[in-house]
Design a protein around this motif. Sequence first.
Motif: not given
Length: 445
Positions: A325-335, A360-378
């Motif tokens: 998640x830190x990697x995606x955050x460094x790319x500008x995504x709000x996770x 892979x779900x985070x990768x799809x967000x980068x591809x198709x919804x750049x800048x969208x806020x993303x919630x990861x639930x475990x």
Amino acid sequence: MTTTGEEHRAAPAGPWWWARWRSAALDVVLAVVSALECAVEGVPFARDAGLPVPAGVVFGVLAGSVLLLRRRWPIAVVLVSIAVTPAQMGFLMSVVGLYTLAASELPRRIIGALAGMSLAGMFIVTFVRAHQGAVRGDVGIGEWFVPFLSVTTALGMTAPPVLLGLYVGARRRLMESLRERADSLERELQLLAERAEERAEWARNEERTRIAREMHDVVAHRVSLMVVHAAALQAVARKDPEKAVKNAALVGDMGRQALTELREMLGVLRSGDAVTPVRSVPLEAVGAAAAAAASRAADGGDARGPAPQPPAADGPSLAELDELIGQSAAAGMVVVLSVEGETRAYAPEVEQTAFRVVQEALTNVHKHAAGAKTHVRLAHRAAEVAMQVENEPPPEPGAASDARLPSGGNGLVGMKERVAALGGVFVSGPTDAGGFRVSAVIPAA
């Protein structure tokens, strides 16, 4: 029909009931010899019976010719030999008939009964003839000689052909059984070879699919982040040179790690023992390297410094979600990451699959919804682990990422295959709010 030596499985190649021409020729020769013997013996028989000599000769020829039927009707041959025993003819027919009967596949009780009848007939005829000779004075030996001669003659004419026939028949059946067993083993070996080839082909296909899935989940994810950072670098190159330098260093570090992993995976596709296995450098080293590079860049250090040493684990695990998640955050995504339940360890394949689904779900967000806020639930449950990645609509509805990332359409398929292989459930689709949701439940066992 009773057989005495022919191949049961092969189609007859000889005339009538004979399997071979050689067998037919042998039986014809034996029948001719038997007919001549009985014809000669029919002369004294006709004189003793008061019949014309030609009648005795014809009777002997007809009786001896029955031996021609020994392979098809051995019982008839033995019965004829027993019938002509009082006439003292058909000795060759009796011996050959008993041998053929004993070597056939008839029940043992029938063979024993006919052999006993032949023995008794030979004993009676010999005893009567020897006793008549003793009475006439032709034989001048003691009384013990008549029974001895009768028993010896009866046993000598009956026991050897029967025992030899039983031995030959048993040996023939044993050889046929061994031949059938060898044929059966050959068929089984051929079937096993075909199954082994099918399993090998299936294993090769599975390995290709696994490698393709790994390359898509790992390399594609890393390259996607590189493209996102490159797009950001292009945007701030003139406005903030210092930030552009940090982003460039981060992109370079990610590129080196991606190339290393790509080289490792392609090496598996080549044959040879010198190729290093994929797992010699764990795949989660990319995440650790990217996070470390981002941390060094944020601290003002050199982001192009040496990459961290790969951990000793055998694959990514849920403990590395923070780094991912830190990697995606460094790319500008709000996770936003939320964890429910008590954290615990799972089987390596379960943790690796859960990690890959989130990745892979985070990768799809980068591809198709750049800048969208993303919630990861475990969610850690009693018998399963559940994960969900849901992104909100992008800031600009309908707008794709500025990096224009290509999509091969294999991400969702790969996630579903991974989860289904462990007996889990995978669901993906758009949300009512305009975002996209990926959910998976994997059994803990």
